[in-house]
Design a protein around this motif. Structure first.
Motif: not given
Length: 232
Positions: A136-156, A170-174
Motif C-alpha cells: 500500500x506504500x510501495x510499488x511492486x512489479x507485476x502486482x499493479x492491481x494489488x498495489x492499487x487496491x492497497x494504496x486505496x485502503x491506506x487512503x480510505x 478509532x480507525x487503524x490501518x495495519x
C-alpha cells in the motif's frame, strides 16, 4: 481496555490472518462473527460463521443483519481483512481479475464499513482496523492491481480516521510485510523461501491496538519480519 464481552466482525475469516485474528479475539473474550465465502474448519461457542461474498453488496447487507441477529446491535470492532492478490504484467492482466481485486479489496471494505459505522456512531465508540499491506506504500512489479487496491485502503483509512474520530470511533490501518499464508499459492506463484511473519503475529498486533486506552490509538501500523532473508 478490557475486550471481555465485546463483539466483532472479521472479514476473510476462513483461514490465514482472518482466522488467526478471530481466534485471538475469542481468547480475549470477544464474540466474533467471521465473514467468508467458505466456512473455516474451526468451532468455538462464540464464533459464528456468516457466509458472504463481499463483492456482492446484497450479500453484505444480508450478512450484516445475520450478524446483528447473532451478536446484537452493539458491534464494537470491525476487522476488514478480506483480500485477494494477483501477479502478472499489467498488459496481460485479465479485465475480470482487475475488477475482482477492486471489488473485494476496496468495494467490499466500503460495503461492510458503510453498514457498521452508523451503529458505532450511535454507541459513540468502536474500532475499525483495515488490513492493508506493505504494497500500500510501495510499488511492486507485476502486482499493479494489488498495489492499487492497497494504496486505496491506506487512503480510505486515513480519511475515515479524520472523519470518525470525533464520534469516538478509532480507525487503524495495519500494513503487514511478508506473512506465511496461502496468499502466494492463490496468486499462482511458487512459495517464497523468505523468513516471514506468522498469521498469529498479525493477530497479536490487532489485539495490541484494540487494547489501547480510549484517548489513544494507532492510525498507521507497519509490521515487518525482522530478518526476511534469514533461512529458517
Amino acid at each position: 481496555m478490557s475486550l471481555q464481552n465485546k463483539k466483532a466482525i472479521v472479514t476473510g475469516a476462513s483461514k490465514g490472518i482472518g482466522l488467526a485474528i478471530s481466534k485471538a479475539l475469542l481468547n480475549e473474550g470477544v464474540s466474533v462473527a467471521g465473514w467468508s465465502r467458505s466456512k473455516p474448519d474451526y468451532n468455538h461457542a462464540n464464533f459464528h460463521h456468516v457466509a458472504a461474498d463481499l463483492a456482492n453488496e446484497e450479500e453484505v447487507e444480508k450478512a450484516f443483519w445475520v450478524s446483528q441477529d447473532m451478536l446484537g446491535k452493539d458491534i464494537h470492532f470491525l476487522i476488514n481483512n478480506a483480500g485477494l492478490g494477483y501477479r502478472g504484467a499489467i498488459e496481460e492482466m485479465p479485465i475480470e481479475k482487475w475488477k475482482q481485486l477492486f471489488d473485494i479489496n476496496v468495494h467490499g471494505l466500503f460495503y461492510v464499513t458503510k453498514r457498521i459505522v452508523p451503529e458505532m456512531k450511535r454507541m459513540q465508540e468502536g474500532h475499525i482496523i483495515n488490513i492493508a499491506s506493505g504494497a500500500g506504500s510501495n510499488g511492486i512489479p507485476n502486482m499493479v492491481a494489488y498495489c492499487g487496491t492497497k494504496h486505496a485502503v491506506v487512503g480510505i483509512s486515513h480519511s475515515m480516521h479524520a472523519e470518525l474520530r470525533n464520534d469516538g470511533i478509532k480507525v487503524s490501518c495495519l500494513s503487514p510485510g511478508s506473512v506465511y499464508s496461502d496468499f502466494e499459492k492463490n496468486m499462482g506463484v511458487e512459495k517464497s523461501d523468505k523468513n516471514k511473519m506468522m498469521p498469529e503475529d498479525i493477530a497479536s498486533a490487532v489485539i495490541h491496538a484494540l487494547n489501547t486506552s480510549q484517548n489513544f490509538h494507532y492510525v498507521d501500523m507497519e509490521v515487518r519480519p525482522l530478518q526476511p532473508n534469514k533461512k529458517s
